[in-house]
Design an enzyme around this catalytic site. Sequence first.
Site, PDB file in Angstrom:
ATOM      1  N   MET A  22      36.547  -1.454   6.817  1.00 57.41           N
ATOM      2  CA  MET A  22      35.663  -0.979   5.743  1.00 57.41           C
ATOM      3  C   MET A  22      35.136  -2.178   4.963  1.00 57.41           C
ATOM      4  SD  MET A  22      37.803   2.328   4.367  1.00 57.41           S
ATOM      5  CE  MET A  22      39.419   1.564   4.524  1.00 57.41           C
ATOM      6  N   CYS A 105      28.107   1.701  12.032  1.00 60.17           N
ATOM      7  CA  CYS A 105      27.764   1.571  10.615  1.00 60.17           C
ATOM      8  C   CYS A 105      26.398   2.212  10.351  1.00 60.17           C
ATOM      9  CB  CYS A 105      27.734   0.111  10.192  1.00 60.17           C
ATOM     10  SG  CYS A 105      27.228  -0.072   8.467  1.00 60.17           S
ATOM     11  N   ASP A 209      37.483  12.208   7.990  1.00 59.26           N
ATOM     12  CA  ASP A 209      38.047  13.299   7.176  1.00 59.26           C
ATOM     13  C   ASP A 209      39.565  13.474   7.240  1.00 59.26           C
ATOM     14  OD1 ASP A 209      35.493  13.868   6.354  1.00 59.26           O
ATOM     15  OD2 ASP A 209      35.192  15.533   7.738  1.00 59.26           O
TER      16      ASP A 209
END
Length: 333
Positions: A22, A105, A209
Amino acid sequence: MKKMVKIGKIELPDFPLLLAPMEDVSDPPFRRLCKLHGADLMYSEFISSEGLIRDAMKSRQKLDIFDYERPVGIQIFGGDEEAMALSAKIVETVNPDLVDINFGCPVKKVVCKGAGAGVLKDVDLMVRLTKAVIKSTHLPVTVKTRLGWDENSINIDEVAERLQDVGVQALTVHARTRAQMYKGHSDWTHIERIKNNPRITMPIFGNGDIDSPEKALEYKNRFGLDGMMIGRAAIGYPWIFNEIKHYFKTGEKLAQPTMEDRVEAARNHLTWSMDWKGERVGIVEMRRHYTNYFKGIPGFKEYKQKLVTTDDAEGLFRTLYEIQEVFGGYKFV
């Protein structure tokens, strides 16, 4: 019977939990915390191939890896074959365990350069870029991507087969399209379909998620993948990895980390950030993390303000100590 998951010569435990790369988050201090709390494999922040070749300071610093965090991969992105091949050679000099290519990305400035998720529009280019990287390194090469550009062009089945054919050794799929960015629901049925394709033999990891042990177990049982990657849910909450592993083993949830645990994690994170980046940058870049460590605590505003405005290490450590004293008895649920 427990089975190892293998990527080249890297042996990972049965159903490994991966820490997602990230931007501005997955640096060595953060990775160290996640490793401490159960992450099995992690990646650097994504690094621009052009930046590496130009010797851009920020790109070079992202190559820092440490033995305590192994196995660790370095992730690169770009839209030019020559630049990708060259940057893979540069990456090899710091001896990571693998090289990962980012074809996922969704950010505009990356996509506009024909890199990241932008490559999903041109699978031939994706294959050429991947081949260029594989040819230029002896390290295992893995890929992280998305389902497709949008819901009308989900092409992950073709992508998986073609990437495996040129030598990719594991694939992580974020179960959204580029058009979704990080919104809406992820749809893991597409990743399940790849895993069930008899032609696919490389490990397939799912991403998107996973934010609780219950969901992790449901998805593990439901989709039959080789492991899962966790991103945003680990920010300010590195405990999620061990919580998931404990739940897999016992069906029981671990107690929430106490205020003492959270203060210790924030203190370690700050210390390691200053050690790695220097005091000034370490302090400033740590500010984005405090909200996540101390989320949802009533009456916390004044302390949050102190954490994000204090400019010296001593003052910050003092504030963290105060937080522990004042909120020590707070029960997290």
